[in-house]
Every structure is written in C-alpha cells, then in structure tokens.
Design a protein around this motif. Sequence first.
Motif, mmCIF file in Angstrom:
data_model
loop_
_atom_site.group_PDB
_atom_site.id
_atom_site.type_symbol
_atom_site.label_atom_id
_atom_site.label_comp_id
_atom_site.label_asym_id
_atom_site.label_seq_id
_atom_site.Cartn_x
_atom_site.Cartn_y
_atom_site.Cartn_z
ATOM 1 N N ASP A 166 27.325 39.439 51.638
ATOM 2 C CA ASP A 166 26.435 39.265 52.783
ATOM 3 C C ASP A 166 27.228 38.931 54.034
ATOM 4 O O ASP A 166 28.321 38.372 53.979
ATOM 5 C CB ASP A 166 25.446 38.128 52.508
ATOM 6 N N HIS A 167 26.641 39.275 55.184
ATOM 7 C CA HIS A 167 27.116 38.712 56.441
ATOM 8 C C HIS A 167 26.912 37.194 56.367
ATOM 9 O O HIS A 167 25.969 36.710 55.713
ATOM 10 C CB HIS A 167 26.321 39.275 57.611
ATOM 11 N N ILE A 168 27.761 36.429 57.057
ATOM 12 C CA ILE A 168 27.655 34.967 57.052
ATOM 13 C C ILE A 168 27.582 34.488 58.493
ATOM 14 O O ILE A 168 28.464 34.796 59.305
ATOM 15 C CB ILE A 168 28.862 34.315 56.347
ATOM 16 N N TRP A 172 25.338 43.247 68.418
ATOM 17 C CA TRP A 172 25.736 43.844 67.141
ATOM 18 C C TRP A 172 24.525 44.022 66.231
ATOM 19 O O TRP A 172 24.323 45.090 65.642
ATOM 20 C CB TRP A 172 26.788 42.960 66.462
ATOM 21 N N ALA A 173 23.710 42.969 66.110
ATOM 22 C CA ALA A 173 22.536 43.038 65.239
ATOM 23 C C ALA A 173 21.561 44.106 65.711
ATOM 24 O O ALA A 173 21.001 44.870 64.904
ATOM 25 C CB ALA A 173 21.843 41.678 65.181
ATOM 26 N N LEU A 212 17.776 34.660 66.510
ATOM 27 C CA LEU A 212 16.621 35.456 66.920
ATOM 28 C C LEU A 212 16.897 36.945 66.764
ATOM 29 O O LEU A 212 16.058 37.699 66.249
ATOM 30 C CB LEU A 212 16.244 35.129 68.370
ATOM 31 N N ALA A 213 18.070 37.390 67.200
ATOM 32 C CA ALA A 213 18.392 38.815 67.097
ATOM 33 C C ALA A 213 18.591 39.233 65.643
ATOM 34 O O ALA A 213 18.153 40.313 65.237
ATOM 35 C CB ALA A 213 19.629 39.134 67.931
ATOM 36 N N LEU A 214 19.248 38.400 64.862
ATOM 37 C CA LEU A 214 19.407 38.713 63.443
ATOM 38 C C LEU A 214 18.049 38.798 62.753
ATOM 39 O O LEU A 214 17.820 39.671 61.901
ATOM 40 C CB LEU A 214 20.292 37.665 62.769
ATOM 41 N N ALA A 215 17.142 37.895 63.130
ATOM 42 C CA ALA A 215 15.819 37.884 62.505
ATOM 43 C C ALA A 215 15.012 39.116 62.879
ATOM 44 O O ALA A 215 14.420 39.775 62.017
ATOM 45 C CB ALA A 215 15.069 36.612 62.883
ATOM 46 N N VAL A 216 14.960 39.434 64.178
ATOM 47 C CA VAL A 216 14.118 40.573 64.583
ATOM 48 C C VAL A 216 14.690 41.880 64.068
ATOM 49 O O VAL A 216 13.942 42.831 63.807
ATOM 50 C CB VAL A 216 13.926 40.594 66.112
ATOM 51 N N SER A 217 16.008 41.949 63.894
ATOM 52 C CA SER A 217 16.626 43.170 63.379
ATOM 53 C C SER A 217 16.492 43.294 61.865
ATOM 54 O O SER A 217 16.774 44.358 61.298
ATOM 55 C CB SER A 217 18.105 43.203 63.755
ATOM 56 N N GLY A 218 16.084 42.192 61.219
ATOM 57 C CA GLY A 218 15.951 42.207 59.764
ATOM 58 C C GLY A 218 17.271 42.194 59.032
ATOM 59 O O GLY A 218 17.347 42.628 57.876
ATOM 60 N N THR A 219 18.321 41.680 59.682
ATOM 61 C CA THR A 219 19.655 41.678 59.081
ATOM 62 C C THR A 219 19.769 40.573 58.034
ATOM 63 O O THR A 219 19.711 39.382 58.366
ATOM 64 C CB THR A 219 20.726 41.469 60.163
ATOM 65 N N ARG A 220 19.935 40.957 56.798
ATOM 66 C CA ARG A 220 20.143 39.972 55.730
ATOM 67 C C ARG A 220 21.493 39.280 55.942
ATOM 68 O O ARG A 220 22.518 39.934 56.173
ATOM 69 C CB ARG A 220 20.122 40.673 54.369
ATOM 70 N N HIS A 221 21.479 37.960 55.831
ATOM 71 C CA HIS A 221 22.727 37.222 55.998
ATOM 72 C C HIS A 221 22.628 35.861 55.322
ATOM 73 O O HIS A 221 21.535 35.373 55.017
ATOM 74 C CB HIS A 221 23.071 37.040 57.480
#
Length: 216
Positions: free
Chosen positions: A3-5, A72-73, A20-29
């Motif tokens: 996973d991304h960390i 990036w996200a 916020l950006a990781l969440a809205v993009s749905g990026t699992r981390h």
Amino acid sequence: MADHILYSFRRCPFAMRARLALAVSGTRHELREVRLASKPAALLSLSSKGTVPVLRTADGAVIEESLSIMRWALEEHDPEGWRTRDDPALIALNDGMFKHHLDRYKYPDRHGSEPVGHRDQGVRFLHDIDARIAVAGQICGSARGLADLAIMPFVRQFAAVDRAWFETRRLPSLQAWLANHLASDLFERIMQRVAPWSPGDPPVIVEGASIRSARG
C-alpha cells in the motif's frame, strides 16, 4: 503490491488537505498518525525535514509536499474534477502570506508577535476569498475543487482561534462555505481519530469511506 503509506497528523492543515485529496480520489493507503513530539524513525528516514504530510507510494517514491500529494492523488483519479477548479496563485497566497499571519495570530508567544495586527492582516485575505465564493458558492465555481480543499483547512484554523470574534465578521459567503465543508461527509471521514502509529502496529488502512485496522 504494498500500500501507499501516508504519515499524517490529524489537526495539521497541510495533512488535512492531503487526506482530503486521497479520500476523494479513492486512493487506498495506510495511514500512520504521527506524534509530533516523538517522530518515528521511519518518517525521518523518508524525509529529513520531518514534517507531515509525507507520502511513500507503493513503488517507493516519496512525496513530501501536501500540494504535490493532492495533485498526485487527483492525477490517479479525479471523480469530481477537482483539477479543473484550481488556482495556484491563490493557494500560494494562502500558504505564504496568510499562513504567516495565521501562525502569528494563533501562536503569539511562539513568535513574539502582536496577535491582533496579524489577525487583521489575515482577515483581509478572507474578505477576498469571501468575494470569490459569493459569485457561485465555491472559490472556482459552483462545485468544490482543489482550490477550496487546499485552502479550507487553514480558514478552519483561523476561525477556531476566536470563534466568537470570527462569527461577528461580515464574511457571509465564506462563513457558509466553511460550515458546509466542515459538515461534509468527506471532511468527517478524513477527521476520524486513529491512534498514533508505532512500528509493529497493525496497519490502519483507508479505503473508500472506511478506515480499518488490518490485523494479521
């Protein structure tokens, strides 16, 4: 694949906007909450500056700046089109001039500053934001975008220094905008509390709308 960390601190506005950006993009981390008074060696080995947020991607790249993490996200997945509602110059003013005055208003003892003067300088920037929001409801139009979520955590911090004073200011559009963002499902999701991370802890996995501890 690993996973991304993300190394983060719940109340840090820079870390908020990355989450916020990781969440809205749905990026699992994997989310690693940091004790700022006792930063883990794993964070310092990735980033000598030791500030959050820091993202280590699954392929081993290290991203040390919050805006770079956001972009990036969103390049990976941007379901709401946040990148189309960006304003790099305005975000630079937020991160530079406004953050300078915010710090000296919020932490006068730390900076040896006179807080009221810095508060008044900061609120001038907020009047400009208020005028932008008054046009269509968000900073760059009628839908939330990158500019809104990059700036909102800092406005939140400014408002919280003296909530009663802030609520008496003539900033109706900005005050409604802030309240709506703070009440959103997205903000509630990224502000869930997790225990500070230590080596050997089960990873805390953020995926979609859920945060869970993955135990072996």
